[in-house]
Design a protein around this motif. Structure first.
Motif, PDB file in Angstrom:
ATOM      1  N   LEU A 124       0.843  -1.196   0.000  1.00 47.28           N
ATOM      2  CA  LEU A 124       0.000   0.000   0.000  1.00 47.28           C
ATOM      3  C   LEU A 124       0.875   1.242   0.000  1.00 47.28           C
ATOM      4  O   LEU A 124       1.740   1.392   0.868  1.00 47.28           O
ATOM      5  N   TRP A 125       0.668   2.099  -1.010  1.00 44.77           N
ATOM      6  CA  TRP A 125       1.234   3.454  -0.977  1.00 44.77           C
ATOM      7  C   TRP A 125       0.176   4.377  -0.356  1.00 44.77           C
ATOM      8  O   TRP A 125      -0.986   4.361  -0.788  1.00 44.77           O
ATOM      9  N   PRO A 126       0.523   5.211   0.579  1.00 46.75           N
ATOM     10  CA  PRO A 126      -0.456   6.146   1.123  1.00 46.75           C
ATOM     11  C   PRO A 126      -0.725   7.332   0.198  1.00 46.75           C
ATOM     12  O   PRO A 126      -1.570   8.181   0.484  1.00 46.75           O
ATOM     13  N   ASP A 127      -0.001   7.372  -0.934  1.00 43.53           N
ATOM     14  CA  ASP A 127      -0.088   8.513  -1.838  1.00 43.53           C
ATOM     15  C   ASP A 127      -1.371   8.466  -2.675  1.00 43.53           C
ATOM     16  O   ASP A 127      -1.929   7.404  -2.950  1.00 43.53           O
ATOM     17  N   ALA A 128      -1.810   9.639  -3.112  1.00 43.76           N
ATOM     18  CA  ALA A 128      -2.991   9.758  -3.970  1.00 43.76           C
ATOM     19  C   ALA A 128      -2.568   9.558  -5.428  1.00 43.76           C
ATOM     20  O   ALA A 128      -2.208  10.511  -6.130  1.00 43.76           O
ATOM     21  N   ILE A 129      -2.583   8.322  -5.875  1.00 38.56           N
ATOM     22  CA  ILE A 129      -2.186   7.955  -7.235  1.00 38.56           C
ATOM     23  C   ILE A 129      -3.278   7.081  -7.834  1.00 38.56           C
ATOM     24  O   ILE A 129      -3.757   6.138  -7.195  1.00 38.56           O
ATOM     25  N   GLU A 130      -3.668   7.365  -9.082  1.00 47.25           N
ATOM     26  CA  GLU A 130      -4.654   6.555  -9.781  1.00 47.25           C
ATOM     27  C   GLU A 130      -4.075   6.099 -11.128  1.00 47.25           C
ATOM     28  O   GLU A 130      -2.905   6.315 -11.422  1.00 47.25           O
ATOM     29  N   ALA A 131      -4.905   5.440 -11.932  1.00 50.57           N
ATOM     30  CA  ALA A 131      -4.520   4.962 -13.261  1.00 50.57           C
ATOM     31  C   ALA A 131      -3.240   4.117 -13.226  1.00 50.57           C
ATOM     32  O   ALA A 131      -2.293   4.367 -13.971  1.00 50.57           O
ATOM     33  N   PRO A 132      -3.176   3.101 -12.349  1.00 51.59           N
ATOM     34  CA  PRO A 132      -1.941   2.330 -12.221  1.00 51.59           C
ATOM     35  C   PRO A 132      -1.710   1.375 -13.388  1.00 51.59           C
ATOM     36  O   PRO A 132      -2.653   0.879 -14.006  1.00 51.59           O
ATOM     37  N   ALA A 133      -0.441   1.106 -13.685  1.00 50.16           N
ATOM     38  CA  ALA A 133      -0.043   0.110 -14.682  1.00 50.16           C
ATOM     39  C   ALA A 133       1.336  -0.396 -14.301  1.00 50.16           C
ATOM     40  O   ALA A 133       2.195   0.384 -13.884  1.00 50.16           O
ATOM     41  N   MET A 134       1.571  -1.704 -14.454  1.00 53.18           N
ATOM     42  CA  MET A 134       2.823  -2.295 -13.986  1.00 53.18           C
ATOM     43  C   MET A 134       3.456  -3.160 -15.060  1.00 53.18           C
ATOM     44  O   MET A 134       2.770  -3.785 -15.877  1.00 53.18           O
ATOM     45  N   ILE A 135       4.794  -3.195 -15.032  1.00 52.01           N
ATOM     46  CA  ILE A 135       5.576  -4.078 -15.884  1.00 52.01           C
ATOM     47  C   ILE A 135       6.829  -4.491 -15.112  1.00 52.01           C
ATOM     48  O   ILE A 135       7.267  -3.774 -14.211  1.00 52.01           O
ATOM     49  N   LYS A 136       7.372  -5.650 -15.450  1.00 55.60           N
ATOM     50  CA  LYS A 136       8.612  -6.131 -14.847  1.00 55.60           C
ATOM     51  C   LYS A 136       9.645  -6.306 -15.952  1.00 55.60           C
ATOM     52  O   LYS A 136       9.364  -6.924 -16.978  1.00 55.60           O
ATOM     53  N   LYS A 137      10.829  -5.731 -15.754  1.00 56.44           N
ATOM     54  CA  LYS A 137      11.878  -5.841 -16.755  1.00 56.44           C
ATOM     55  C   LYS A 137      13.215  -6.079 -16.064  1.00 56.44           C
ATOM     56  O   LYS A 137      13.614  -5.299 -15.194  1.00 56.44           O
ATOM     57  N   ASN A 138      13.885  -7.161 -16.440  1.00 54.36           N
ATOM     58  CA  ASN A 138      15.195  -7.513 -15.881  1.00 54.36           C
ATOM     59  C   ASN A 138      15.187  -7.548 -14.358  1.00 54.36           C
ATOM     60  O   ASN A 138      16.097  -7.042 -13.693  1.00 54.36           O
ATOM     61  N   GLY A 139      14.117  -8.136 -13.811  1.00 56.01           N
ATOM     62  CA  GLY A 139      14.024  -8.309 -12.372  1.00 56.01           C
ATOM     63  C   GLY A 139      13.556  -7.093 -11.603  1.00 56.01           C
ATOM     64  O   GLY A 139      13.477  -7.138 -10.371  1.00 56.01           O
ATOM     65  N   VAL A 140      13.247  -5.992 -12.293  1.00 54.15           N
ATOM     66  CA  VAL A 140      12.792  -4.762 -11.636  1.00 54.15           C
ATOM     67  C   VAL A 140      11.313  -4.540 -11.957  1.00 54.15           C
ATOM     68  O   VAL A 140      10.908  -4.580 -13.118  1.00 54.15           O
ATOM     69  N   TYR A 141      10.522  -4.320 -10.909  1.00 57.80           N
ATOM     70  CA  TYR A 141       9.113  -3.978 -11.075  1.00 57.80           C
ATOM     71  C   TYR A 141       8.989  -2.457 -11.239  1.00 57.80           C
ATOM     72  O   TYR A 141       9.554  -1.692 -10.451  1.00 57.80           O
TER      73      TYR A 141
END
Length: 446
Positions: free
Chosen positions: A196-213
């Motif tokens: 959980l991030w306490p920050d006000a962030i929307e529209a999330p999207a994730m990718i993993k590349k070379n072991g880094v999220y």
């Protein structure tokens, strides 16, 4: 990263249409509908070398209409396949409901495609996720219902599937922040909280590349764009880095909001929405190359056009002015304060037997190729205009979205087969109504 059940190793080296271009922010006409693509807040899933674009239909405004699916082999030419879900007479998918940001992943154990989306009422007071399943990526899905994950609010959502098949829900919880929640093995519900991030962030999207999220998101500024941000970690459960911008500061992420991050072979593409809140049908798509190096994400200066075959900027172009073309059937030169030269070819198409036409002769190409021509145009209406465009005698219908005040030319993508040497391109009406005012054609030299 919403990969399909197959590897994404297709890569763009295998694509034969090497000079087709993505035109960020332009009108993108579906190959089989003749209308601007309606797949907003979308995600992409690749299956056996075909990309499926799944997003919101905003044809008639913000209330739920359909979750649409389009398919493409090259990320440029998209054909409409059908609706995964359609409006029902009542319930979560009924009239005046909110269904946003649909995303699909494949569960290799259950052999089902699983769709998550934001479900809400028109006041955004319910804040739930909805779940549906299907046996094919772009077929009809069965709606399974909605819930608040772990009893918490959920608005903007996305999905992420890790290398081991574990899936996660990314969800904006307005009361607490941005969440990563782990999904159950069948992907149909949430099994626990991951971060959980306490920050006000929307529209999330994730990718993993070379072991880094990498997780990307937007500040909360309503429909207005802002400088979107990202955070990184070597573990999905954290710790995560502080938020940083990835597009040039002050560009408001090229006037867009993150909706998806797509791996394409060894490359990565940013997918964003450029929302037009007063006319959501006319919202466009900002797709751009995204560079991930170590724990750093960055985007280049915005391309007017670029090649998904190489992830490089578009080719050199020749310009052909509309007012200098051969004008027939009532078409004539009109004043246009925002156009090159201050003029455009107007009165294209028409009604009551009028059929204004603009003929561009001697359009040059150094090679025979399938490529993308940019039609610079104006449309002072609030709805789409349409034209029948003939390229060396072969016609296709092209859509043209409303432009700002009718005096700021925009681009519509025309994907065509050009001959080596001289070509003829004719823009005329469809026989039903007026077409756009044509500022000029921007034609690749090679």
């Amino acid at each position: 990263m919403l990969l399909s059940k197959v590897s994404s190793a297709l890569g763009f080296a295998a694509l034969a249409t090497a000079t087709l271009q993505i035109i960020p922010g332009g009108t993108w006409t579906a190959t089989n509908t003749g209308k601007h693509i309606q797949a907003h807040g979308a995600g992409v899933i690749e299956v056996d070398g075909t990309y499926y674009l799944i997003g919101e239909d905003k044809t008639d405004g913000s209330a739920f209409q359909n979750v649409n699916c389009y398919s493409s082999k090259d990320l440029v030419q998209w054909g409409y396949v059908g609706a995964l879900l359609t409006r029902q007479s009542s319930g979560d998918l009924g009239p005046n409901r909110v269904v946003e940001r649909p995303k699909v992943i494949y569960n290799s154990s259950t052999k089902q495609y699983v769709l998550y989306m934001h479900i809400d009422d028109s006041s955004y007071g319910e804040a739930k996720v909805g779940v549906a399943t299907g046996s094919s990526p772009c077929g009809t899905y069965s709606y399974r219902g909605s819930f608040q994950p772990l009893g918490q609010q959920s608005r903007d959502t996305n999905l992420f599937q890790d290398d081991d098949g574990t899936a996660y829900l990314l969800t904006e919880d307005r009361a607490n922040g941005l969440r990563i929640d782990k999904l159950s093995p069948d992907y149909l519900t949430v099994s626990g909280a991951t971060y959980l991030w306490p920050d006000a962030i929307e529209a999330p999207a994730m990718i993993k590349k070379n072991g880094v999220y990498f997780i990307f998101g937007s500040h909360l500024t309503g429909w207005d764009a802002n400088d979107n941000v990202y955070s990184t970690s070597t573990s999905i459960s954290g710790p995560w880095s502080s938020w940083k911008t990835f597009a040039p500061s002050g560009t408001n992420t090229f006037d867009s909001q993150t909706n998806y991050i797509l791996p394409v072979g060894s490359n990565v593409m940013y997918m964003g929405d450029r929302w037009h809140s007063d006319n959501l049908m006319a919202s466009t798509y900002i797709w751009l190359p995204l560079t991930l190096s170590g724990t750093t994400a960055s985007m280049p200066t915005s391309y007017v056009n670029w090649l998904p075959s190489t992830f490089a900027g578009g080719p050199s172009e020749n310009s052909y002015e509309g007012e200098s073309a051969t004008l027939g059937g009532g078409a004539k030169s009109v004043a246009c304060s925002g156009c090159s030269g201050g003029k455009a070819a107007g009165y294209v198409g028409g009604t009551g037997g009028t059929d204004g036409a603009v003929t561009f002769s001697g359009v040059q190409s150094n090679v025979a190729a399938r490529t993308t021509v940019r039609i610079k145009f104006e449309n002072g209406n609030t709805g789409q205009r349409f034209a029948s465009v003939r390229i060396n005698g072969v016609a296709q219908t092209v859509a043209f979205l409303p432009t700002d005040g009718g005096n700021t030319p925009e681009s519509s993508s025309l994907n065509v087969d050009l001959k080596q040497g001289a070509n003829e391109i004719v823009v005329q009406g469809t026989g039903a109504d007026w077409g756009p005012d044509v500022d000029r054609l921007m034609v690749p030299v090679s």
